[in-house]
Scaffold this active site. Structure first.
Site, PDB file in Angstrom:
ATOM      1  N   SER A   1      46.195  24.305  48.166  1.00 15.00           N
ATOM      2  CA  SER A   1      45.448  25.452  47.643  1.00 15.00           C
ATOM      3  C   SER A   1      46.072  26.110  46.420  1.00 15.00           C
ATOM      4  O   SER A   1      45.474  27.018  45.840  1.00 15.00           O
ATOM      5  CB  SER A   1      45.266  26.502  48.745  1.00 15.00           C
TER       6      SER A   1
ATOM      7  N   LYS B   1      44.068  26.518  43.292  1.00 18.42           N
ATOM      8  CA  LYS B   1      43.195  27.674  43.051  1.00 18.42           C
ATOM      9  C   LYS B   1      43.770  28.639  42.008  1.00 18.42           C
ATOM     10  O   LYS B   1      43.029  29.451  41.446  1.00 18.42           O
ATOM     11  CB  LYS B   1      42.930  28.419  44.357  1.00 18.42           C
TER      12      LYS B   1
ATOM     13  N   SER C   1      42.484  32.319  50.903  1.00 21.45           N
ATOM     14  CA  SER C   1      42.409  31.007  50.251  1.00 21.45           C
ATOM     15  C   SER C   1      41.048  30.368  50.461  1.00 21.45           C
ATOM     16  O   SER C   1      40.932  29.190  50.827  1.00 21.45           O
ATOM     17  CB  SER C   1      43.516  30.085  50.788  1.00 21.45           C
TER      18      SER C   1
END
Length: 277
Positions: A106, A109, A161
């Site tokens: 993640s 991101k 997330s």
């Protein structure tokens, strides 16, 4: 005749001294003029015309340095790779495999957020598609047809997330998800992230191709985002956010997944990621 020649020589020598003095003064004035123009216009852009068309807003000139000078007898860290760097100077205080390519989950991101902020405003609204709403596992539980602002989607990305929020951003920033991913990789190259490749806006594994990066590259990316858009730090340091129901969307109650915010003094965010590998 000799006396007259000497007088002429003295006159010529004085004349040359005056010419040299005037030349030095003119050079100083010219340099001063150039520097004043640079100060008024800001830094000279080093962005290629093609990148300018993509609304790229800056060029990174900061890189971690002197990694080879890190103490050998540094504390042992169980992570496969790590980097501890003083972000003002770029001085590396601790490093372990800083340029080893690894899956980053993640943490992808962080780039998703950067590209979105360089193209959209915090109050711009995004439409939730069914594809985005179906994203798993971490999610805001967005409903297809809802509309949320970029700020509200960033709340979901930094606190939980949210993969559905990342997909909404990728679809809505330029109107083309594939183009958004190309912008992510173009930005990585522009920042000097030479060992980074991104395949989607979430960091989720693909069937045949996965994103990767290094802790060195991630330090460059995170510092750049924070300095360019410091408001993201305020989002990432927030422990709990409640979004009221509006005519455009349902209410959302989110708690930060960064447990260090409440257990380790001094931590102010920023983004976590997890991969079982």
């Amino acid at each position: 005749k000799i006396s007259r020649a000497c007088d002429n020589f003295v006159i010529l020598e004085n004349y040359m001294k005056k010419v040299m003095t005037l030349s030095v003064i003119l050079i100083i004035l010219l340099l001063s003029f150039i520097f004043s123009l640079a100060a008024e216009k800001g830094q000279i852009s080093l962005i290629s015309p093609l990148l300018k068309q993509e609304k790229v807003l800056g060029v990174n000139q900061w890189f971690p340095k002197d990694m080879e000078k890190v103490e050998i007898n540094a504390p042992q860290v169980s992570a496969e790779a790590s980097l501890f760097v003083e972000t003002k100077t770029g001085q590396v205080l601790f490093a372990k495999n800083p340029k080893r390519k690894l899956p980053i989950a993640s943490l992808v991101k962080v780039m998703t957020v950067l590209v979105a902020l360089e193209h959209k405003g915090m109050d711009d609204k995004f439409l939730v598609s069914q594809y985005a709403a179906d994203m798993e596992p971490d999610k805001m539980l967005l409903i297809a047809g809802e509309k949320l602002t970029l700020r509200e989607l960033l709340d979901g990305i930094f606190l939980i997330s949210a993969n559905d929020a990342a997909e909404v951003i990728a679809e809505g920033t330029t109107g083309d998800r594939d183009e958004f991913i190309r912008l992510m990789n173009s930005k990585a190259q522009q920042l000097g992230m030479k060992d980074t490749y991104l395949v989607n806006p979430t960091g989720l594994d693909e069937d045949s191709n996965n994103s990767y990066s290094t802790v060195y590259d991630l330090a460059i990316l995170t510092r750049y985002l924070i300095r360019r858009f410091p408001q993201v730090v305020e989002i990432s340091k927030t422990e709990h956010i409640y979004l009221l129901e509006t005519p455009d969307h349902q209410d959302y109650d989110m708690y930060s997944g960064i447990n260090l915010l409440t257990t380790y003094p001094g931590v102010v965010g920023f983004k976590t990621g997890y991969t079982p590998e």
